[in-house]
Scaffold this active site. Structure first.
Site, PDB file in Angstrom:
ATOM      1  N   HIS A  81      38.156  37.070  20.803  1.00 24.17           N
ATOM      2  CA  HIS A  81      37.994  35.854  21.600  1.00 24.17           C
ATOM      3  C   HIS A  81      37.665  34.700  20.663  1.00 24.17           C
ATOM      4  O   HIS A  81      36.996  34.885  19.656  1.00 24.17           O
ATOM      5  CB  HIS A  81      36.861  36.030  22.618  1.00 24.17           C
ATOM      6  CG  HIS A  81      37.004  35.151  23.820  1.00 24.17           C
ATOM      7  ND1 HIS A  81      37.654  35.549  24.967  1.00 24.17           N
ATOM      8  CD2 HIS A  81      36.597  33.878  24.051  1.00 24.17           C
ATOM      9  CE1 HIS A  81      37.624  34.566  25.850  1.00 24.17           C
ATOM     10  NE2 HIS A  81      36.992  33.539  25.317  1.00 24.17           N
ATOM     11  N   ASP A 160      31.427  33.390  35.605  1.00 28.42           N
ATOM     12  CA  ASP A 160      31.936  32.584  34.480  1.00 28.42           C
ATOM     13  C   ASP A 160      33.111  31.736  34.922  1.00 28.42           C
ATOM     14  O   ASP A 160      33.257  30.591  34.507  1.00 28.42           O
ATOM     15  CB  ASP A 160      32.341  33.471  33.297  1.00 28.42           C
ATOM     16  CG  ASP A 160      32.958  32.610  32.188  1.00 28.42           C
ATOM     17  OD1 ASP A 160      32.264  31.702  31.709  1.00 28.42           O
ATOM     18  OD2 ASP A 160      34.135  32.812  31.853  1.00 28.42           O
ATOM     19  N   ARG A 167      31.742  23.393  34.004  1.00 32.27           N
ATOM     20  CA  ARG A 167      31.354  22.796  32.708  1.00 32.27           C
ATOM     21  C   ARG A 167      32.440  21.870  32.185  1.00 32.27           C
ATOM     22  O   ARG A 167      32.168  20.832  31.583  1.00 32.27           O
ATOM     23  CB  ARG A 167      31.124  23.917  31.680  1.00 32.27           C
ATOM     24  CG  ARG A 167      29.828  24.662  31.872  1.00 32.27           C
ATOM     25  CD  ARG A 167      29.823  25.919  31.012  1.00 32.27           C
ATOM     26  NE  ARG A 167      30.071  25.646  29.616  1.00 32.27           N
ATOM     27  CZ  ARG A 167      30.731  26.488  28.783  1.00 32.27           C
ATOM     28  NH1 ARG A 167      31.194  27.642  29.217  1.00 32.27           N
ATOM     29  NH2 ARG A 167      30.897  26.169  27.536  1.00 32.27           N
ATOM     30  N   SER A 182      29.257  32.635  28.436  1.00 32.18           N
ATOM     31  CA  SER A 182      30.613  32.607  28.982  1.00 32.18           C
ATOM     32  C   SER A 182      31.483  33.667  28.298  1.00 32.18           C
ATOM     33  O   SER A 182      32.133  34.489  28.957  1.00 32.18           O
ATOM     34  CB  SER A 182      31.194  31.203  28.769  1.00 32.18           C
ATOM     35  OG  SER A 182      32.584  31.193  28.930  1.00 32.18           O
ATOM     36  N   LYS A 186      32.346  37.837  29.746  1.00 30.73           N
ATOM     37  CA  LYS A 186      33.738  38.287  29.961  1.00 30.73           C
ATOM     38  C   LYS A 186      34.024  39.527  29.134  1.00 30.73           C
ATOM     39  O   LYS A 186      34.707  40.438  29.585  1.00 30.73           O
ATOM     40  CB  LYS A 186      34.717  37.181  29.537  1.00 30.73           C
ATOM     41  CG  LYS A 186      34.813  36.042  30.519  1.00 30.73           C
ATOM     42  CD  LYS A 186      36.026  35.170  30.237  1.00 30.73           C
ATOM     43  CE  LYS A 186      35.843  34.239  29.083  1.00 30.73           C
ATOM     44  NZ  LYS A 186      35.342  32.912  29.394  1.00 30.73           N
TER      45      LYS A 186
HETATM   46  N1  URA Z   1      35.699  30.196  25.465  1.00 33.09           N
HETATM   47  C1  URA Z   1      35.076  30.680  26.564  1.00 33.09           C
HETATM   48  O1  URA Z   1      35.501  31.663  27.144  1.00 33.09           O
HETATM   49  N2  URA Z   1      33.978  30.045  26.995  1.00 33.09           N
HETATM   50  C2  URA Z   1      33.469  28.979  26.374  1.00 33.09           C
HETATM   51  O2  URA Z   1      32.454  28.480  26.812  1.00 33.09           O
HETATM   52  C3  URA Z   1      34.109  28.475  25.236  1.00 33.09           C
HETATM   53  C4  URA Z   1      35.247  29.107  24.794  1.00 33.09           C
END
Ligand code: URA
Length: 433
Positions: A81, A160, A167, A182, A186
């Site tokens: 990620h 999220d 956000r 966040s 996930k």
């Molecule tokens: N990627 C995400 O999934 N969340 C964030 O807050 C920033 C980047």
């Protein structure tokens, strides 16, 4: 307990306890707490921060706000990620590379956030590609083809999904507790055992300096360890956009070119570093330098590109667009941005490039905005490039002539050209393994 008291506590810089955080996450997810109350609390967190314990509790509450996928039947699943960037097409390239080593890729990606792009918006620029598979289809695809990438449509970390969108529209993106919770919620919900995080740093990243990037990385690593998921963080340079293309189908085209062997140097370094650690965590090669060679082999022998086609076709995407990228619809106006003087590109602020791309329609200014897949920017010159007065620095791809002209003017201002060749920053700033 009520939400007003919780907001007031954070507003007054006090620490929230586990029960208060869980109360907020549960009741925001089920709609009892309104968007405006959540916005107030999120902004209070953004301004007054959270300590490690609060951030961990927020992450776990968000991870458990929906289902937790069990992928144990697939063996070791290594997820990746990014904390966000401009021109960041890394997942489009890395996912099929990793799958080409028979390492399962079961990934949930996001949409654009603020001025940064999102993998799901990019994938949707491939006609037919479905990001909203059912859980059964998702797992079946990973079993059959070794790869599937979906949006946040399953009931995974639904808190999220809501908080991310919120956000985005209240300018509360650049925050260590909010980004950590966040991303890690996930990752915990989507069932991977091991995680490689690309923590971007620079003008186009949410973390503008190395110290903040290190703090974000160390927070996410701690949460990963706590959740029993080995986590490696690679801090990468996002001072200028990654690669040449910024915009959805333009980035897909650059990713396809990469897998066909036409690799931009900065993208190549990031892919090789992240990919090598993913292979290592999957137990398929302990030596990072050897892993980099293996990745290059799977690009040269076409295995990674074949995986890309298999992946896209299994999710309904039309692979004739990958076989011949000329098939992608082009923007109506493609206009050059010309250098106003000779010298070297000294700076190319990635956030500003991201904002120009968003203004062209490649990202959302409002939640309900519809993305234009074909618009964006191709950067012909990057930091350190030598330029002659009147030479093309970049191309603007737009569907509206006036907008194309104003954004070309804006992009021209973003290019800082000086006489002296600047010192180049490294693409890989630090690895925390
Ligand atoms: N990627 C995400 O999934 N969340 C964030 O807050 C920033 C980047």
């Amino acid at each position: 307990m009520n939400i007003q008291e919780i907001i007031a506590k954070k507003r007054d810089k006090l620490e929230l306890n586990k029960e208060e955080i869980e109360y907020f996450v549960t009741n925001y997810t089920n709609g009892t707490i309104s968007d405006y109350q959540a916005a107030a609390l999120v902004m209070a967190i953004y301004i007054n921060d959270m300590n490690e314990e609060e951030t961990t509790n927020l992450t776990l509450a968000m991870a458990h706000s929906g289902d937790i996928l069990d992928l144990s039947e697939l063996g070791t699943v290594v997820d990746k990620h990014s904390t966000g960037g401009i021109g960041d097409k890394v997942t489009l390239i890395l996912a099929p590379i990793i799958a080409s080593f028979n390492i399962p890729v079961a990934k949930m990606s996001g949409r654009g956030l603020g001025y940064t792009g999102g993998t799901i918006d990019k994938l949707e620029s491939i006609p037919g590609y479905r990001t909203n598979l059912t859980i059964e289809e998702f797992i079946q695809n990973v079993k059959k083809n070794g790869i599937s990438v979906i949006g946040q449509t399953l009931n995974l970390a639904p808190a999220d999904k809501k908080l991310y969108a919120l956000r985005d529209v209240i300018s509360a993106t650049e925050s260590i507790p909010l980004i950590s919770s966040s991303i890690m919620s996930k990752k915990i919900a989507s069932g991977a055992n091991k995680i490689v995080l690309d923590v971007t740093c620079g003008s186009g990243a949410f973390m503008k300096n190395i110290k903040d990037a290190e703090n974000l990385a160390s927070m996410m690593k701690k949460i990963g360890n706590l959740a029993n998921k080995e986590t490696v963080c690679v801090i990468t340079n996002m001072e200028e956009p990654l690669g040449k293309a910024v915009g959805n189908s333009l980035e897909v085209i650059e990713a396809v070119e990469f897998l066909k062997g036409n690799m931009e140097q900065d993208v190549k370094e990031v892919i090789l570093e992240l990919g090598s650690y993913m292979i290592k965590l999957a137990g398929k090669g302990q030596n990072i330098e050897e892993n980099k060679q293996k990745i290059l082999e799977n690009i040269q022998n076409g295995k990674a590109f074949e995986k890309l086609k298999k992946w896209v076709s299994s999710q309904g995407g039309n692979i004739s667009f990958l076989e011949n990228t000329q098939n992608f619809k082009k923007a109506k106006y493609i206009i050059p941005v010309l250098a106003k003087k000779s010298g070297y590109v000294n700076s190319l602020n990635a956030q500003k490039v991201g904002e120009i791309s968003m203004n062209l329609g490649a990202g959302r200014i409002k939640k309900e905005d519809i993305i234009l897949p074909e618009v964006g920017i191709i950067l012909e010159k990057k930091i350190g490039s030598s330029v002659q007065k009147g030479e093309t620095l970049a191309y603007i791809h737009a569907n509206n002539e006036e907008l194309a002209k104003t954004q070309a003017q804006n992009l021209k201002m973003v290019y800082e050209i000086q006489e002296k060749k600047p010192e180049l920053k490294k693409n890989i700033l630090k690895v925390i393994s």
